[in-house]
Design a protein around this motif. Structure first.
Motif, mmCIF file in Angstrom:
data_model
loop_
_atom_site.group_PDB
_atom_site.id
_atom_site.type_symbol
_atom_site.label_atom_id
_atom_site.label_comp_id
_atom_site.label_asym_id
_atom_site.label_seq_id
_atom_site.Cartn_x
_atom_site.Cartn_y
_atom_site.Cartn_z
ATOM 1 N N HIS A 30 0.600 -1.363 -0.055
ATOM 2 C CA HIS A 30 -0.262 0.246 -0.011
ATOM 3 C C HIS A 30 0.731 1.338 -0.258
ATOM 4 O O HIS A 30 0.727 2.492 -0.578
ATOM 5 C CB HIS A 30 -0.655 -0.395 1.526
ATOM 6 C CG HIS A 30 -1.746 0.845 1.392
ATOM 7 N ND1 HIS A 30 -2.904 0.445 0.484
ATOM 8 C CD2 HIS A 30 -1.927 2.180 2.464
ATOM 9 C CE1 HIS A 30 -4.025 1.490 0.822
ATOM 10 N NE2 HIS A 30 -3.429 2.216 2.247
ATOM 11 N N ALA A 31 1.955 1.402 1.211
ATOM 12 C CA ALA A 31 2.892 2.673 1.332
ATOM 13 C C ALA A 31 3.537 2.804 -0.557
ATOM 14 O O ALA A 31 3.571 4.044 -0.787
ATOM 15 C CB ALA A 31 3.563 2.520 2.170
ATOM 16 N N LEU A 32 3.903 1.001 -0.121
ATOM 17 C CA LEU A 32 5.057 1.716 -1.928
ATOM 18 C C LEU A 32 3.932 1.927 -2.974
ATOM 19 O O LEU A 32 4.640 2.381 -3.635
ATOM 20 C CB LEU A 32 5.480 0.233 -2.808
ATOM 21 C CG LEU A 32 6.698 -0.310 -1.390
ATOM 22 C CD1 LEU A 32 7.124 -1.714 -1.638
ATOM 23 C CD2 LEU A 32 7.953 0.882 -1.215
ATOM 24 N N SER B 295 1.671 4.016 -3.014
ATOM 25 C CA SER B 295 1.799 5.751 -2.799
ATOM 26 C C SER B 295 2.342 6.216 -3.209
ATOM 27 O O SER B 295 2.801 6.815 -3.711
ATOM 28 C CB SER B 295 1.122 5.474 -1.403
ATOM 29 O OG SER B 295 1.565 7.219 -1.009
ATOM 30 N N SER B 296 3.588 5.482 -3.185
ATOM 31 C CA SER B 296 5.284 6.312 -3.665
ATOM 32 C C SER B 296 5.348 6.604 -4.934
ATOM 33 O O SER B 296 5.625 7.219 -5.483
ATOM 34 C CB SER B 296 6.967 5.858 -3.273
ATOM 35 O OG SER B 296 6.553 5.512 -2.017
ATOM 36 N N VAL C 129 2.704 6.645 -7.347
ATOM 37 C CA VAL C 129 2.108 7.773 -7.597
ATOM 38 C C VAL C 129 2.490 8.915 -7.437
ATOM 39 O O VAL C 129 2.718 9.871 -8.787
ATOM 40 C CB VAL C 129 0.756 7.735 -6.562
ATOM 41 C CG1 VAL C 129 -0.293 9.182 -6.763
ATOM 42 C CG2 VAL C 129 -0.431 6.299 -7.217
ATOM 43 N N LEU C 130 3.106 9.695 -6.545
ATOM 44 C CA LEU C 130 3.598 10.043 -5.845
ATOM 45 C C LEU C 130 5.501 10.723 -6.604
ATOM 46 O O LEU C 130 5.427 11.921 -6.791
ATOM 47 C CB LEU C 130 4.093 10.253 -4.015
ATOM 48 C CG LEU C 130 2.974 10.539 -4.136
ATOM 49 C CD1 LEU C 130 3.138 11.172 -1.912
ATOM 50 C CD2 LEU C 130 1.801 12.183 -3.842
#
Lengths: 422, 424
Positions: free
Chosen positions: A355-357, A359-360, A362-363
């Motif tokens: 989930h966190a990766l 997000s990274s 996308v950002l």
């Protein structure tokens, strides 16, 4: 022009290729003011021994970096002058595997693109420039020697590898730098600086069709000899590390430890390098990241000031690193070695990390530099754009990680501790 | 980009609405007078407040929550700018349009302000375990400045120049100062910060800012109204003679610091001329005067840095070089500044510097932290917003540069001399 859709990310990479063989990649962001253009050559510090049509050549270490410096010289000045006059920024860097010339700008796109191609692809090497540059690079190397991180990085590589040239500094040392000659530099330039061995990446507020026209028109005016397809020569690297443990007195106030695990790439059943890198990141993150129980315990016991991890694939080896600042490095080392033998992962943690990766991922598209650097890495490591990064990530299962764990072995380790001088 | 301001009794919210980013960037900035109270304690406090909180009492809990919020970042940092002591709590989170959870924005705001309003305090004392860990980190950070020749040399130059001024005080203080701080004294420091420090909130992103401002008001329940003025300027005396210091070290390369004073800057000088002067002297490109002279013509060095502390009236030229070239380097630096004072530079040098700065400003407008920084200093010191800064830069003339260069005054030559090494 081909459009490569990045699945699940609503982003597109445009791909084009010039007649001379130069691939061009674009990522467009019309909301930013600037653009970032990089012209990269698949020639880095590792390539000092090579073969062209049955003839072997050996050039001084550090020559890729030296060439990068003096390639800025032009018959009537320095490439810097041109770009500064346009209110743009030019620079370059050399890695183990490639050299990249970079331009940041907000306008003068046509002029800057043309000049980037012109100065990189038009050699202007004189003995005077070469001699003048030697002391500058010696000072660059001396500056690096005062950086404990640099010292630790190379010391570990020297203890991991017997022959692989990752053990040698990208700049070369003072003796190497003093050996640089115009003949060797020209040889390297003529052998490797060929459009078929290069790629151009443009990210930011640009029109890909417009840039492609500019680049193609420019390159059509240039003549290139046939690419000789040089073969890099490497000695077979043994699986065994050179030295398991070393303490080095250094200018550090707190001891620094770097532990490296050397595992033959072929040991891993996962054949996709991109996915393997993700699996290893997740494994290390789950076991040594700040959300791991081990990290918490080490912090609570004051055994670490910080702890980090990295993974990489170097030649035929997967290398995992653990880095720490610690006032008790020997006690810490015992714990880390033991933890490496008992790696675990659970479904809940895995899903949170994925989930966190995502997000990274996308950002990452907020930054024209990051997108460009990621594309460079993909071209060098995989020879193509990874268009299914999000898919691969989201489909990683606990079984994948457990499979990776079975292939994992920490038999070959090299540890270096920088000891604070008392 | 739409700039807006929301004024509440105890704080203000400044927003920049833009669809340029997928990330939203928020900074909660506490501002205090650096000469009052302990810098080290404030630094310790901001690290403690961003390490854990009452509701996420271990670091592990805290980071897990950040990961659950789509890998948001939250950290605290304390800096000193002139006489202003700034404590920024920085919070980066994903634009809610990219996530499926309806309450995501609310959850983010709640986490950020809960962390600030509910630190990990029990019975008038910060959590001891977190205290010890943060203290260990700070101890290592304090010691680490000796590992970096540039940091070490600049810090010692400042100490030698103005030993008793706030200018030479570092946010990362001394080990002795660190030892005096307790979990109890940090609670008092926290109360003082909430009660006396100005607080402004800056937010950049593609959000409905009216809605977010109301949300902030709901979560940031700090009722204390502060009205005192804060000045960033430090008035250091003009030194009459040039100080010279040479310190032995074990580094491989020598570090030279040449310090200049810039007394009494006029508004135009502070806002524009200084930037153009700095770019011409030693900007990012190798065309600047010092790179041309020290690196290209004399091959003395690889890197030259200039560090400007305009609110302290100082700037430094820092060069890594061989000890034997130190004298020549000082001579060339002095010569470059004299040439600027004499007007011995071309119009094209001036124009190139302006273009470079204009480009740098445009690139900064693509960066959320730079946008906040610019907006913050616009409010604190009336520095122009990026759009206007470009215009001001273009209006700098050759005479402005000459007058400015005449004003700068050599204050100190400091050398951190290399040690003797194998092979020397």
């Amino acid at each position: 022009m081909k459009e490569i859709k990045l699945k699940g990310l609503q982003e597109t990479i445009y791909y084009d290729e010039c007649d001379c063989g130069l691939p061009i990649l674009y990522w467009v962001n019309e909301k930013v003011s600037g653009y970032y253009m990089t012209l990269s050559v698949r020639y880095g510090s590792l390539d000092t021994c090579f073969r062209i049509q049955n003839e072997d050549y050996e050039v001084p270490r550090g020559i890729a970096h030296f060439l990068e410096h003096i390639n800025f010289h032009e018959p009537d000045g320095d490439a810097q002058d041109f770009f500064s006059n346009n209110g743009s920024d030019v620079n370059a860097f050399t890695t183990f595997s490639y050299t990249s010339y970079e331009v940041y700008g907000t306008n003068y796109l046509k002029e800057n693109a043309n000049h980037l191609l012109d100065f990189v692809l038009t050699p202007c090497f004189t003995d005077e420039f070469i001699d003048q540059e030697k002391n500058i690079i010696i000072e660059e190397n001396r500056m690096d020697q005062d950086n404990p991180g640099h010292l630790l990085y190379y010391r570990v590589l020297q203890n991991l590898f017997k022959y692989d040239r990752h053990r040698e500094e990208i700049t070369g040392n003072k003796e190497d730098i003093l050996k640089m000659s115009k003949e060797d530099i020209l040889l390297v330039y003529q052998t490797f600086y060929h459009p078929k061995n290069m790629f151009l990446i443009v990210t930011g507020n640009v029109n890909p069709y417009e840039v492609s026209t500019i680049v193609k028109e420019n390159l059509q005016k240039k003549t290139f000899l046939d690419y000789t397809n040089p073969k890099r020569k490497n000695k077979k690297e043994p699986n065994k590390v050179v030295l398991n443990y070393e303490e080095v007195p250094a200018n550090v106030m707190v001891d620094r430890l770097r532990l490296a695990v050397k595992i033959p790439r072929k040991n891993f059943k996962e054949k996709n390098d991109y996915k393997l890198r993700l699996l290893l990141s997740l494994l290390l993150g789950c076991n040594f990241g700040p959300t791991s129980l081990l990290y918490e315990e080490l912090m609570n016991k004051d055994l670490i000031i910080n702890l980090g991890y990295e993974k990489t694939i170097i030649s035929d080896y997967v290398i995992l690193y653990l880095n720490a600042e610690s006032r008790y490095p020997s006690e810490l080392l015992t714990i880390l070695k033991n933890a490496l033998k008992h790696l675990t992962v659970d479904e809940k943690t895995l899903q949170r990390k994925i989930h966190a990766l995502v997000s990274s991922l996308v950002l990452g598209f907020d930054d024209i530099t990051e997108v460009n650097m990621n594309l460079q890495e993909q071209m060098i490591c995989y020879g193509k754009v990874i268009d299914d990064a999000k898919d691969i990530l989201e489909h990683i299962t606990l079984a994948d990680l457990e499979g990776c764990l079975k292939d994992f072995s920490c038999k070959e380790m090299a540890v270096v501790v920088l000891k604070a001088k008392s | 980009m739409v700039y807006q301001k929301y004024e509440y009794d105890a704080f203000r919210v400044f927003t920049i609405q833009t669809d340029q980013f997928k990330n939203c960037h928020m900074e909660v900035i506490f501002q205090a007078d650096a000469s009052e109270g302990s810098l080290m304690e404030t630094c310790f406090l901001s690290d403690m407040m961003s390490y854990t909180s009452k509701n996420f009492p271990t670091r592990r809990d805290f980071i897990i929550r950040l990961e659950e919020l789509y890998n948001t970042y939250f950290y605290g940092v304390t800096t000193k700018v002139g006489n202003a002591l700034l404590t920024n709590f920085v919070f980066d989170f994903l634009d809610p349009k990219f996530v499926s959870e309806e309450n995501y924005l609310d959850d983010c705001m709640s986490f950020c302000f809960d962390t600030i309003m509910n630190p990990n305090i029990t019975s008038k004392s910060f959590d001891f375990r977190s205290f010890q860990i943060v203290k260990n980190h700070l101890k290592a950070d304090i010691e680490a400045y000796k590992e970096n020749p540039t940091n070490y040399a600049v810090r010692n130059t400042l100490k030698a120049l103005f030993p008793n001024s706030i200018t030479s005080k570092s946010v990362l203080g001394t080990l002795e100062e660190l030892e005096k701080i307790t979990p109890e004294s940090l609670v008092l420091a926290y109360q003082k910060m909430m009660k006396h420090s100005h607080c402004d909130i800056y937010l950049v992103g593609n959000l409905d800012m009216d809605q977010v401002a109301k949300m902030i008001l709901r979560y940031f329940r700090n009722p204390v109204i502060k009205n005192h003025e804060l000045s960033v300027y430090v008035k250091n005396p003009l030194l009459r003679s040039v100080k010279k210091v040479c310190e032995e070290s074990s580094f491989v390369q020598s570090t030279l610091v040449v310090a200049y004073q810039m007394p009494l800057l006029m508004k135009k000088e502070e806002q524009a001329t200084l930037s153009v002067f700095g770019e011409m002297l030693c900007g990012g490109s190798l065309n600047s005067k010092l790179y041309q002279s020290l690196r290209n013509e004399h091959s003395l060095c690889y890197r030259i840095q200039t560090i400007y502390q305009k609110f302290d009236g100082l700037f430094f030229v820092v060069v890594g070089l061989d000890h034997q070239n130190q004298g020549l380097a000082v001579k060339l630096i002095k010569k470059a500044i004299k040439e600027m004072a004499d007007g011995t530079f071309s119009d094209s040098e001036l124009e190139m510097a302006k273009k470079q700065l204009s480009f740098a400003i445009s690139m900064s407008m693509d960066n959320q932290s730079s946008l906040v920084n610019n907006y913050f200093f616009h409010n604190l010191t009336s520095q122009s917003l990026f759009q206007d800064r470009k215009e001001e830069i273009l209006n700098v003339t050759k005479n402005d540069i000459r007058s400015f260069a005449k004003k700068v005054h050599l204050a100190m030559v400091y050398e951190l001399k290399e040690g003797i090494h194998e092979g020397d």
